[in-house]
Structure formats: C-alpha cells, structure tokens
Design an enzyme around this catalytic site. Sequence first.
Site, mmCIF file in Angstrom:
data_model
loop_
_atom_site.group_PDB
_atom_site.id
_atom_site.type_symbol
_atom_site.label_atom_id
_atom_site.label_comp_id
_atom_site.label_asym_id
_atom_site.label_seq_id
_atom_site.Cartn_x
_atom_site.Cartn_y
_atom_site.Cartn_z
ATOM 1 N N CYS A 89 0.899 -0.986 0.156
ATOM 2 C CA CYS A 89 -0.283 -0.182 0.125
ATOM 3 C C CYS A 89 0.986 1.507 0.154
ATOM 4 C CB CYS A 89 -0.486 -0.142 1.158
ATOM 5 S SG CYS A 89 -0.355 0.097 2.603
ATOM 6 N N HIS A 165 -1.857 2.065 7.256
ATOM 7 C CA HIS A 165 -2.285 1.598 5.854
ATOM 8 C C HIS A 165 -2.046 3.397 5.652
ATOM 9 C CE1 HIS A 165 -4.504 1.380 2.335
ATOM 10 N NE2 HIS A 165 -5.797 2.161 2.638
#
Length: 311
Positions: A89, A165
């Site tokens: 990510c 994230h």
Amino acid sequence: MSGGWNTIESDAGVFTYLIEKLGVKDVQFEELTTLEISELQQLGSIYGVIFLFKYPTGEAATKVPKDGTYDHDAAGNLFFAAQTIQNACGTQAIISLLLNRERDVDIGKDLKEFKEFAGEFPPELRGETLSNSDLIRETHNSFARSSPFIDETQRTATEDDDVYHFIAYTSINNKLYELDGLQPAPISHGACTPQDFPNKIIPVLQRRIARYPETEIRFNLMACVKDLRIRARDIGDEEELDRQEDRRAQWLWENSLRRHNFVGFVGELLKGVVKAKLEQGDGAYDKWVEEAKGRTKKRKDELRKQGVVEE
C-alpha cells in the site's frame, strides 16, 4: 504472482530513492512534523502528500465516506487502483500520486509505460497489474528492512495486529482527491488548484486525525515535492545545497544498512567478548555477568517505579 511484497518504512529517504530507482526525476519526499500550512508552503512545489495511519480493522464498511464524497466517474479519468495486497500500500499510494501528476513530474519511461498499459483497466485490474509488476515489486522490496526472523511474504495480519495503511492526497483537475485503494472510488474533497493544495489539505488531515482518540499519535505524513536541491541551485543558496546533499548521502547510508541484518555479526562479536573475558581469568567473566544482572535489575526497578510493568 511470482513473489511477495515486504514491508517498507514510511521514511523520506526510502520513498525518495525508491521513486528515483523507478526512474522518477527531480522529486523527493519530506517528512512533515506539524500540520502547519507554512511548513508545507516553504517546501516550494508540492505534488501531494502520503499519509500513514493505523487502520481501524474492526470498522464496518459504509456506502458513503466519513469525509468527502465518492467520485465514481473520476475512477475512469484518473489513475485509481484497488489495493489487492497488504504490504504494497505504501508504494501503491506513491505511484498513484505520481501517475496523476504526470503533467508536472517526469515519471520516467517505466512508469509511463506502466500507466499506458494499465490506465484503461478498471480499478480492480489496475491493482492486480500493479501487484504483479516485477519491476515495481522488486524495487519496493529492495528497500525493505532485512530481518532473519519474519518472512513477510508469508505473513498475514490478524485481528490482534496493529495494521497501518498509506493513502495519497493530491490535486487532480483542480480537485482535491483522496486516493485510497481500499475504498471503492477516489474521494473528492472539493475544489483545489495545485497552488491551493497547502491550504486545502490541512483541514482534511485534521478532520481525519480527529476521528481517533487523543492518545493516538501513530501518524506519519510525507510531502511529495520538487527536489529541494534544484531550488537551492536556482537561488544560489550554497549552504542549503550542501545541507541537502549531506541528507542524500545520509539517506543512501541508511538505505544500505536496511538491506543487511546484523544478527550474525552481533553473535560473533558476543562470542569474541565472552572469549576475551574468559581469557582474562581471575573471575572476570563471572564479574561481568553479575554486573550485567545488576544493571538489568536496576532498570526493572526504575520501570516499576514509573508504573511500567515488563512481561
């Protein structure tokens, strides 16, 4: 897929040399320590920011975002890829930001070809294409911290893990977009020219952070900016140019260290120290061990006084 994706650190030197290795020119990352507009403005040309936060794994999906609005039509007009693998990510957020600022940034031959190949795909297939890119994956993995204890290619997150994230924010077609591969579409936060970006992004980030308890401090923010050495050269600021060159050298050194684990070295060093103590005789080894035990006990006692209990 021919290989896994390892975890990389949210670090300005890692991000800068990662994109340089991918062929991007005259771009670097800067870590932001405050949410002050002036801190962003003083960096000159800003292409966007990468935001790292603890992902709320137990949070239920919603049809509308908590801030901004889904722009499903934009998914076909800009580069937006669904996230298909956990550890990618960070790099995915960086690439999504850069591919959407191609008018302002020289993204290089390889990323240009990747965008031309995957650009017409739907978001899910774009994400799969990115995850399966040997070039991007191998470049990403070359900046992972070496560890002899964890096989990141086999590791999957559990409910007990802290999962982090990365998402990107940038101005595209004079709108402020949030590019999050875990969302169904880009999220629009309203009108925003590239020049207005420092003013518009700070309130968005403040609202994002406000969703968390006040005790949560595990956030990281990186600005994607024009190489600061260029501005220093343009204005003839030799002192600043030297400072930036020194930082580049430090980043190179740190990145080289990340590629090595030192367990073997530490083991050999410890064996050498033990051997030397044993050769000294007169109980030197036993005295050394007892002193170490004493320091450990003292440390534990101090921690207990501070209310910290070690398991």
